[in-house]
Design an enzyme around this catalytic site. Structure first.
Site, PDB file in Angstrom:
ATOM      1  N   SER A 157       0.793  -1.225   0.000  1.00  0.00           N
ATOM      2  CA  SER A 157       0.000   0.000   0.000  1.00  0.00           C
ATOM      3  C   SER A 157       0.829   1.280   0.000  1.00  0.00           C
ATOM      4  O   SER A 157       0.352   2.307  -0.458  1.00  0.00           O
ATOM      5  CB  SER A 157      -0.977  -0.004   1.178  1.00  0.00           C
ATOM      6  OG  SER A 157      -0.304  -0.318   2.378  1.00  0.00           O
TER       7      SER A 157
ATOM      8  N   HIS B  26      -5.477  -3.343  -2.755  1.00  0.00           N
ATOM      9  CA  HIS B  26      -5.229  -2.348  -3.809  1.00  0.00           C
ATOM     10  C   HIS B  26      -5.173  -2.956  -5.200  1.00  0.00           C
ATOM     11  O   HIS B  26      -5.005  -2.240  -6.187  1.00  0.00           O
ATOM     12  CB  HIS B  26      -3.922  -1.598  -3.534  1.00  0.00           C
ATOM     13  CG  HIS B  26      -3.963  -0.790  -2.290  1.00  0.00           C
ATOM     14  ND1 HIS B  26      -4.502   0.475  -2.233  1.00  0.00           N
ATOM     15  CD2 HIS B  26      -3.576  -1.080  -1.024  1.00  0.00           C
ATOM     16  CE1 HIS B  26      -4.417   0.939  -0.994  1.00  0.00           C
ATOM     17  NE2 HIS B  26      -3.861   0.006  -0.241  1.00  0.00           N
TER      18      HIS B  26
ATOM     19  N   LYS C 171     -11.862   0.763  -1.837  1.00  0.00           N
ATOM     20  CA  LYS C 171     -10.812   1.350  -2.688  1.00  0.00           C
ATOM     21  C   LYS C 171     -11.322   1.403  -4.123  1.00  0.00           C
ATOM     22  O   LYS C 171     -12.222   2.171  -4.397  1.00  0.00           O
ATOM     23  CB  LYS C 171      -9.524   0.595  -2.460  1.00  0.00           C
ATOM     24  CG  LYS C 171      -9.007   0.978  -1.062  1.00  0.00           C
ATOM     25  CD  LYS C 171      -7.936   0.164  -0.484  1.00  0.00           C
ATOM     26  CE  LYS C 171      -7.637   0.765   0.906  1.00  0.00           C
ATOM     27  NZ  LYS C 171      -6.937  -0.145   1.788  1.00  0.00           N
TER      28      LYS C 171
HETATM   29  C1  PLP Z   1      -6.816  -0.250   3.212  1.00  0.00           C
HETATM   30  C2  PLP Z   1      -6.223  -1.574   3.513  1.00  0.00           C
HETATM   31  C3  PLP Z   1      -6.816  -2.427   4.450  1.00  0.00           C
HETATM   32  C4  PLP Z   1      -7.976  -1.990   5.297  1.00  0.00           C
HETATM   33  O1  PLP Z   1      -9.161  -1.970   4.585  1.00  0.00           O
HETATM   34  P1  PLP Z   1     -10.363  -1.057   5.140  1.00  0.00           P
HETATM   35  O2  PLP Z   1     -11.557  -1.591   4.449  1.00  0.00           O
HETATM   36  O3  PLP Z   1     -10.016   0.329   4.772  1.00  0.00           O
HETATM   37  O4  PLP Z   1     -10.405  -1.269   6.613  1.00  0.00           O
HETATM   38  C5  PLP Z   1      -6.288  -3.680   4.618  1.00  0.00           C
HETATM   39  N1  PLP Z   1      -5.191  -4.071   3.921  1.00  0.00           N
HETATM   40  C6  PLP Z   1      -4.577  -3.270   3.050  1.00  0.00           C
HETATM   41  C7  PLP Z   1      -3.372  -3.750   2.323  1.00  0.00           C
HETATM   42  C8  PLP Z   1      -5.070  -1.982   2.819  1.00  0.00           C
HETATM   43  O5  PLP Z   1      -4.447  -1.167   1.985  1.00  0.00           O
END
Ligand code: PLP
Length: 386
Positions: free
Chosen positions: A176, A204, A235
Site C-alpha cells: 500500500s 489495492h 478502494k
Molecule cells: C486499506 C487496507 C486495508 C484496510 O481496509 P479497510 O476496508 O479500509 O479497513 C487492509 N489491507 C490493506 C493492504 C489496505 O491497503
C-alpha cells in the site's frame, strides 16, 4: 510524587511531544463539497466513489431495507443483498465462497485471530499492512517477517520452523505504501513445497489488476494456490467493506469463530447494494481500467524524464521517496498551493529515512490534471535544487 490521576495526562503529553519532535504530527484534511484540490491521495482508482449510480443504488437500498442492518449477521442483520454480494464476489475472484466483513481491517483481524494461536507460525512480508501485523499479534501467534518480496528468505525461515506447526504465509498483493506487487506464483510455489497456507490481502489490486479487474490473485490463482484471499471494497470499488474468499471449510470456520465477524453489526444493506452496482460497472466498463493504466504509464514516463525518484510500481500507487519528513511536508504544501492533494507519508507508517509523497492515480483524472501535477512536481524539484 505525581498523583496517579496525573499519570494519564503525562503519558498523552509525552507521546504528543515525541510525535511533534519527529515531524510526524498528523492532521486530517476536512473535505466538503467545494474541495478546491484535485485528489491524488485517495484510493478511488476507478472513480467509482463519486459515481451517481452507486449513490442511487445505496439510497434505493436504504429505502428498501433500512439505513442500518439492525443486527449482526448471525442474528437478524444478514440481508438477501449481502448474500447476493457474497455470491458475486466469489464469482469475481473464482472462489467457491466469499464472506463479507464491515472493513478490511476487521477481515484481516478476523482471519488471523481465528486461524492462528500460539501453536501456529505466521510469516509476513516486512512491508505488510498494519492490520495483518495486528491480527497475528491478537492471535498471540509467533510471527516472523521476511525481507520484502524475498522468496529465498521466506523459504529459509519456513525450513527452520518445526514441521509439526501449521504455517501461514501472509502478504499484501499490492503493497500500500510502495505500489509494487507480490510474486503470487512464487509465493504459491514456496508454500506448496513447504506445506504452508498462503493468505493474500489484495486491497489495492482488486478492481485494478487482472484480466477482469479480479486483482493480482483473482481467477489466475485458484484457492489451492492462494488459500485465503482478502479484498476490500472501499478502494477501487468505491464503496465500503471487505471480504474473505476461499473454500467452504474456510468460510464456515470464519462464520462460526471469527470474533470481528460475529460481534459487530452487519454492514448497512444500502452499502452492499452500492457495491453490487460497482461490480456491474467493473464488468461493463473495462475502459475505466484501460484509462487508469494509460495514466500510470504516462505518469511514469514523464516523471522519469523529470528525474523524479520513482519506485518500480506499475500500479496506481506511485510513491516519490524523498527521505526526510520535512522535505515531504514542504513538497506536499507546495503541491497543495498548486491545487493538488497528495499523501505525505512519514514514519512510523514507513521506515525512517523513507518518507515519501504517495501519489495515487485514478481513472477519474483527466490528462490535463496529470500534466499540471507533473509540472508542479518539477517546480518542487527545481526549488530543492536551487
Ligand atoms: C486499506 C487496507 C486495508 C484496510 O481496509 P479497510 O476496508 O479500509 O479497513 C487492509 N489491507 C490493506 C493492504 C489496505 O491497503
Amino acid at each position: 510524587m505525581m498523583s496517579r490521576a496525573d499519570l494519564w495526562s503525562k503519558r498523552l503529553a509525552s507521546a504528543a511531544t515525541q510525535r511533534r519532535a519527529e515531524g510526524g504530527w498528523r492532521q486530517r484534511p476536512t473535505l466538503d463539497e467545494a474541495d478546491p484540490l484535485i485528489d491524488f491521495a485517495g484510493n478511488d482508482y476507478l472513480g467509482l466513489a463519486g459515481d451517481p449510480r452507486l449513490a442511487e443504488a445505496q439510497a434505493e437500498g436504504a429505502k428498501r431495507f433500512g439505513a442500518g442492518a439492525r443486527a449482526s449477521h448471525l442474528v437478524t442483520g444478514h440481508h438477501a443483498v449481502h448474500e447476493r454480494l457474497e455470491q458475486r464476489l466469489a464469482e469475481l475472484t473464482g472462489r467457491p465462497r466469499a464472506l463479507l466483513f464491515s472493513t478490511g481491517y476487521m477481515a484481516n483481524l478476523g482471519v488471523l485471530q481465528t486461524l492462528c494461536d500460539r501453536h501456529t507460525r505466521v510469516f509476513q512480508d516486512r512491508l505488510n499492512h498494519a492490520s495483518l501485523l495486528d491480527g497475528a499479534r491478537l492471535a498471540q501467534a509467533p510471527s516472523r517477517r521476511f525481507h520484502h518480496r524475498d522468496l529465498a528468505d521466506l523459504e529459509r525461515l519456513l525450513e527452520r520452523t518445526p514441521q509439526d506447526a501449521p504455517a501461514l504465509v501472509v502478504s499484501d498483493g499490492v503493497f500500500s505504501m510502495d505500489g509494487d506487487t507480490a510474486d503470487i506464483a512464487g509465493l504459491a510455489d514456496t508454500c506448496q513445497r513447504q506445506g504452508a497456507w498462503l493468505m493474500i490481502d489484495d486491497a489495492h489490486g482488486l478492481g485494478v489488476l487482472g484480466e477482469h479487474g479480479d486483482g493480482c490473485v483473482g481467477r489466475a490463482h485458484d484457492q489451492r494456490q492462494v488459500t485465503i484471499l482478502v479484498g476490500t471494497l472501499g478502494k477501487a470499488l468505491g464503496s465500503a467493506g471487505a471480504f474473505v474468499a476461499g473454500d467452504a471449510a474456510l468460510i464456515d470456520h470464519l462464520v462460526q469463530f471469527a470474533r470481528p465477524y460475529i460481534y459487530t453489526t452487519a454492514q448497512p444493506p444500502g452499502v452492499a447494494a452500492a457495491t453490487l452496482t460497482a461490480l456491474d460497472i467493473l464488468e461493463q466498463e473495462p475502459e475505466r481500467r484501460d484509462r487508469l493504466h494509460r495514466h500510470i504509464a504516462d505518469f511514469r514516463r514523464e516523471a522519469a524524464r523529470l528525474g523524479l525518484p520513482l519506485t518500480d510500481s506499475t500500479t496506481p500507487i506511485q510513491p516519490v521517496v524523498l527521505g526526510d519528513s520535512a522535505r515531504v511536508m514542504r513538497w506536499a504544501e507546495r503541491l497543495a498551493r498548486a491545487g493538488f492533494r497528495v499523501g505525505a507519508i512519514r514514519p512510523p507508517t514507513v521506515p525512517r529515512g523513507q518518507a515519501r509523497l504517495r501519489i495515487t492515480l485514478s481513472a477519474a483524472h483527466d490528462a490535463t490534471a496529470l500534466d499540471a501535477l507533473l509540472g508542479a512536481l518539477d517546480a518542487c524539484r527545481r526549488e530543492d535544487a536551487s
